[in-house]
Scaffold this motif. Structure first.
Motif, PDB file in Angstrom:
ATOM      1  N   ALA A   1      79.305  28.072  -6.096  1.00  0.00           N
ATOM      2  CA  ALA A   1      79.652  29.251  -5.307  1.00  0.00           C
ATOM      3  C   ALA A   1      78.777  30.441  -5.691  1.00  0.00           C
ATOM      4  CB  ALA A   1      81.122  29.596  -5.493  1.00  0.00           C
ATOM      5  N   ASP A   2      78.503  30.594  -6.966  1.00  0.00           N
ATOM      6  CA  ASP A   2      77.653  31.696  -7.419  1.00  0.00           C
ATOM      7  C   ASP A   2      76.237  31.544  -6.887  1.00  0.00           C
ATOM      8  OD1 ASP A   2      77.303  34.121  -8.903  1.00  0.00           O
ATOM      9  OD2 ASP A   2      76.241  32.948 -10.425  1.00  0.00           O
ATOM     10  N   ALA A   3      75.735  30.328  -6.881  1.00  0.00           N
ATOM     11  CA  ALA A   3      74.374  30.082  -6.400  1.00  0.00           C
ATOM     12  C   ALA A   3      74.271  30.231  -4.879  1.00  0.00           C
ATOM     13  CB  ALA A   3      73.914  28.688  -6.816  1.00  0.00           C
ATOM     14  N   LEU A   4      75.273  29.727  -4.152  1.00  0.00           N
ATOM     15  CA  LEU A   4      75.230  29.734  -2.693  1.00  0.00           C
ATOM     16  C   LEU A   4      75.761  31.018  -2.071  1.00  0.00           C
ATOM     17  CD1 LEU A   4      76.525  26.111  -2.053  1.00  0.00           C
ATOM     18  CD2 LEU A   4      74.168  26.923  -1.827  1.00  0.00           C
TER      19      LEU A   4
ATOM     20  N   PRO B   1      78.613  31.636  -0.423  1.00  0.00           N
ATOM     21  CA  PRO B   1      78.929  31.305   0.970  1.00  0.00           C
ATOM     22  C   PRO B   1      79.782  32.382   1.635  1.00  0.00           C
ATOM     23  CG  PRO B   1      80.391  30.145  -0.510  1.00  0.00           C
ATOM     24  CD  PRO B   1      79.375  30.849  -1.376  1.00  0.00           C
ATOM     25  N   ALA B   2      79.844  32.331   2.955  1.00  0.00           N
ATOM     26  CA  ALA B   2      80.691  33.246   3.719  1.00  0.00           C
ATOM     27  C   ALA B   2      82.148  32.801   3.661  1.00  0.00           C
ATOM     28  CB  ALA B   2      80.223  33.313   5.170  1.00  0.00           C
ATOM     29  N   VAL B   3      82.364  31.472   3.512  1.00  0.00           N
ATOM     30  CA  VAL B   3      83.709  30.900   3.508  1.00  0.00           C
ATOM     31  C   VAL B   3      83.806  29.836   2.422  1.00  0.00           C
ATOM     32  CG1 VAL B   3      85.388  29.542   4.834  1.00  0.00           C
ATOM     33  CG2 VAL B   3      83.980  31.252   6.001  1.00  0.00           C
ATOM     34  N   ILE B   4      84.947  29.801   1.736  1.00  0.00           N
ATOM     35  CA  ILE B   4      85.240  28.741   0.773  1.00  0.00           C
ATOM     36  C   ILE B   4      86.598  28.158   1.126  1.00  0.00           C
ATOM     37  CG2 ILE B   4      85.755  28.180  -1.634  1.00  0.00           C
ATOM     38  CD1 ILE B   4      83.820  30.423  -2.460  1.00  0.00           C
ATOM     39  N   LEU B   5      86.648  26.839   1.312  1.00  0.00           N
ATOM     40  CA  LEU B   5      87.900  26.111   1.494  1.00  0.00           C
ATOM     41  C   LEU B   5      88.235  25.537   0.130  1.00  0.00           C
ATOM     42  CD1 LEU B   5      87.050  24.264   4.818  1.00  0.00           C
ATOM     43  CD2 LEU B   5      88.144  26.491   4.518  1.00  0.00           C
ATOM     44  N   LEU B   6      89.360  25.945  -0.436  1.00  0.00           N
ATOM     45  CA  LEU B   6      89.652  25.668  -1.833  1.00  0.00           C
ATOM     46  C   LEU B   6      90.996  24.975  -2.000  1.00  0.00           C
ATOM     47  CD1 LEU B   6      88.693  26.166  -4.767  1.00  0.00           C
ATOM     48  CD2 LEU B   6      89.771  28.420  -4.630  1.00  0.00           C
ATOM     49  N   ASP B   7      90.976  23.822  -2.658  1.00  0.00           N
ATOM     50  CA  ASP B   7      92.208  23.107  -2.961  1.00  0.00           C
ATOM     51  C   ASP B   7      92.933  23.831  -4.091  1.00  0.00           C
ATOM     52  OD1 ASP B   7      94.176  21.181  -3.026  1.00  0.00           O
ATOM     53  OD2 ASP B   7      92.876  19.551  -3.671  1.00  0.00           O
ATOM     54  N   ILE B   8      94.259  23.711  -4.115  1.00  0.00           N
ATOM     55  CA  ILE B   8      95.042  24.342  -5.176  1.00  0.00           C
ATOM     56  C   ILE B   8      95.181  23.414  -6.375  1.00  0.00           C
ATOM     57  CG2 ILE B   8      97.320  25.260  -5.807  1.00  0.00           C
ATOM     58  CD1 ILE B   8      95.750  27.067  -3.933  1.00  0.00           C
ATOM     59  N   GLY B   9      95.536  22.158  -6.121  1.00  0.00           N
ATOM     60  CA  GLY B   9      95.846  21.220  -7.195  1.00  0.00           C
ATOM     61  C   GLY B   9      94.629  20.532  -7.764  1.00  0.00           C
ATOM     62  N   MET B  10      93.826  21.268  -8.506  1.00  0.00           N
ATOM     63  CA  MET B  10      92.634  20.708  -9.141  1.00  0.00           C
ATOM     64  C   MET B  10      92.873  20.614 -10.647  1.00  0.00           C
ATOM     65  SD  MET B  10      89.579  22.681  -7.091  1.00  0.00           S
ATOM     66  CE  MET B  10      89.971  24.276  -7.812  1.00  0.00           C
ATOM     67  N   PRO B  11      92.245  19.637 -11.295  1.00  0.00           N
ATOM     68  CA  PRO B  11      92.394  19.527 -12.752  1.00  0.00           C
ATOM     69  C   PRO B  11      91.661  20.666 -13.476  1.00  0.00           C
ATOM     70  CG  PRO B  11      90.812  17.917 -11.948  1.00  0.00           C
ATOM     71  CD  PRO B  11      91.396  18.598 -10.739  1.00  0.00           C
ATOM     72  N   GLU B  12      92.100  20.969 -14.650  1.00  0.00           N
ATOM     73  CA  GLU B  12      91.514  21.986 -15.525  1.00  0.00           C
ATOM     74  C   GLU B  12      91.700  23.403 -14.978  1.00  0.00           C
ATOM     75  OE1 GLU B  12      87.631  21.040 -17.091  1.00  0.00           O
ATOM     76  OE2 GLU B  12      88.074  18.895 -16.885  1.00  0.00           O
ATOM     77  N   LEU B  13      90.992  23.769 -13.943  1.00  0.00           N
ATOM     78  CA  LEU B  13      91.078  25.116 -13.374  1.00  0.00           C
ATOM     79  C   LEU B  13      91.647  24.984 -11.964  1.00  0.00           C
ATOM     80  CD1 LEU B  13      90.303  28.067 -14.072  1.00  0.00           C
ATOM     81  CD2 LEU B  13      88.140  27.666 -12.895  1.00  0.00           C
ATOM     82  N   ASP B  14      92.909  25.403 -11.774  1.00  0.00           N
ATOM     83  CA  ASP B  14      93.514  25.232 -10.453  1.00  0.00           C
ATOM     84  C   ASP B  14      92.936  26.232  -9.452  1.00  0.00           C
ATOM     85  OD1 ASP B  14      94.876  27.699 -10.710  1.00  0.00           O
ATOM     86  OD2 ASP B  14      96.742  26.755 -11.326  1.00  0.00           O
ATOM     87  N   GLY B  15      93.315  26.060  -8.195  1.00  0.00           N
ATOM     88  CA  GLY B  15      92.790  26.903  -7.128  1.00  0.00           C
ATOM     89  C   GLY B  15      93.150  28.365  -7.277  1.00  0.00           C
TER      90      GLY B  15
ATOM     91  N   ILE C   1      86.617  33.968  -8.393  1.00  0.00           N
ATOM     92  CA  ILE C   1      85.732  34.289  -7.271  1.00  0.00           C
ATOM     93  C   ILE C   1      85.832  35.772  -6.948  1.00  0.00           C
ATOM     94  CG2 ILE C   1      85.431  33.995  -4.764  1.00  0.00           C
ATOM     95  CD1 ILE C   1      86.215  30.993  -5.252  1.00  0.00           C
ATOM     96  N   ARG C   2      87.042  36.289  -6.891  1.00  0.00           N
ATOM     97  CA  ARG C   2      87.248  37.709  -6.546  1.00  0.00           C
ATOM     98  C   ARG C   2      86.675  38.650  -7.604  1.00  0.00           C
ATOM     99  NH1 ARG C   2      87.413  36.977  -1.429  1.00  0.00           N
ATOM    100  NH2 ARG C   2      89.380  36.220  -0.590  1.00  0.00           N
ATOM    101  N   GLU C   3      86.501  38.172  -8.817  1.00  0.00           N
ATOM    102  CA  GLU C   3      85.919  39.004  -9.878  1.00  0.00           C
ATOM    103  C   GLU C   3      84.399  39.095  -9.788  1.00  0.00           C
ATOM    104  OE1 GLU C   3      87.290  37.273 -13.529  1.00  0.00           O
ATOM    105  OE2 GLU C   3      89.363  37.929 -13.206  1.00  0.00           O
ATOM    106  N   GLN C   4      83.772  38.216  -9.023  1.00  0.00           N
ATOM    107  CA  GLN C   4      82.319  38.197  -8.906  1.00  0.00           C
ATOM    108  C   GLN C   4      81.856  39.338  -8.008  1.00  0.00           C
ATOM    109  OE1 GLN C   4      80.907  35.963 -11.010  1.00  0.00           O
ATOM    110  NE2 GLN C   4      83.092  35.598 -11.380  1.00  0.00           N
ATOM    111  N   PRO C   5      80.637  39.845  -8.213  1.00  0.00           N
ATOM    112  CA  PRO C   5      80.130  40.928  -7.367  1.00  0.00           C
ATOM    113  C   PRO C   5      80.135  40.568  -5.879  1.00  0.00           C
ATOM    114  CG  PRO C   5      78.681  40.596  -9.258  1.00  0.00           C
ATOM    115  CD  PRO C   5      79.701  39.490  -9.278  1.00  0.00           C
ATOM    116  N   TRP C   6      79.908  39.317  -5.556  1.00  0.00           N
ATOM    117  CA  TRP C   6      79.885  38.839  -4.173  1.00  0.00           C
ATOM    118  C   TRP C   6      81.251  38.357  -3.708  1.00  0.00           C
ATOM    119  CZ3 TRP C   6      81.593  33.893  -4.319  1.00  0.00           C
ATOM    120  CH2 TRP C   6      81.443  33.202  -5.518  1.00  0.00           C
ATOM    121  N   GLY C   7      82.231  38.263  -4.614  1.00  0.00           N
ATOM    122  CA  GLY C   7      83.512  37.625  -4.335  1.00  0.00           C
ATOM    123  C   GLY C   7      84.432  38.358  -3.384  1.00  0.00           C
TER     124      GLY C   7
END
Length: 92
Positions: free
Chosen positions: A4-7, A9-23, A30-36
């Motif tokens: 996401a940092d490299a690309l 994108p205009a839109v991110i479709l994000l799953d909630i139930g992910m291992p380690e770092l959830d959605g 993402i919201r903490e990033q300058p582009w987020g």
């Protein structure tokens, strides 16, 4: 996050139930990033209760869709959110 940092994108479709770092945590990062702040983030999840929708809103998601996702519903949400992003109005 690296992709996401490299690309940036205009839109991110994000799953909630992910291992380690959830959605929820991922969306907050993402919201903490300058582009987020400019990216539209939509939760795609199996969790659809009102409490789940509230959690996605609090985490910074712009939209919430429950799997299996209806493509027409996704397209309508994307159109609405991207239009609001372009006009500078707040998303629902």
């Amino acid at each position: 996050m690296e992709a996401a940092d490299a690309l940036q994108p205009a839109v991110i479709l994000l799953d909630i139930g992910m291992p380690e770092l959830d959605g929820y945590a991922t969306c907050r990062l993402i919201r903490e990033q300058p582009w987020g702040g400019a990216v539209v983030v939509i939760a795609l999840t199996g969790y659809g209760q009102q409490q789940d929708r509230q959690q996605t809103k609090e985490a910074g998601f712009d939209g919430h869709l429950v799997k299996p996702v209806d493509v027409e519903e996704l397209l309508n949400m994307l159109t609405d959110l991207l239009d609001k992003e372009q006009t500078g109005t707040e998303s629902a």
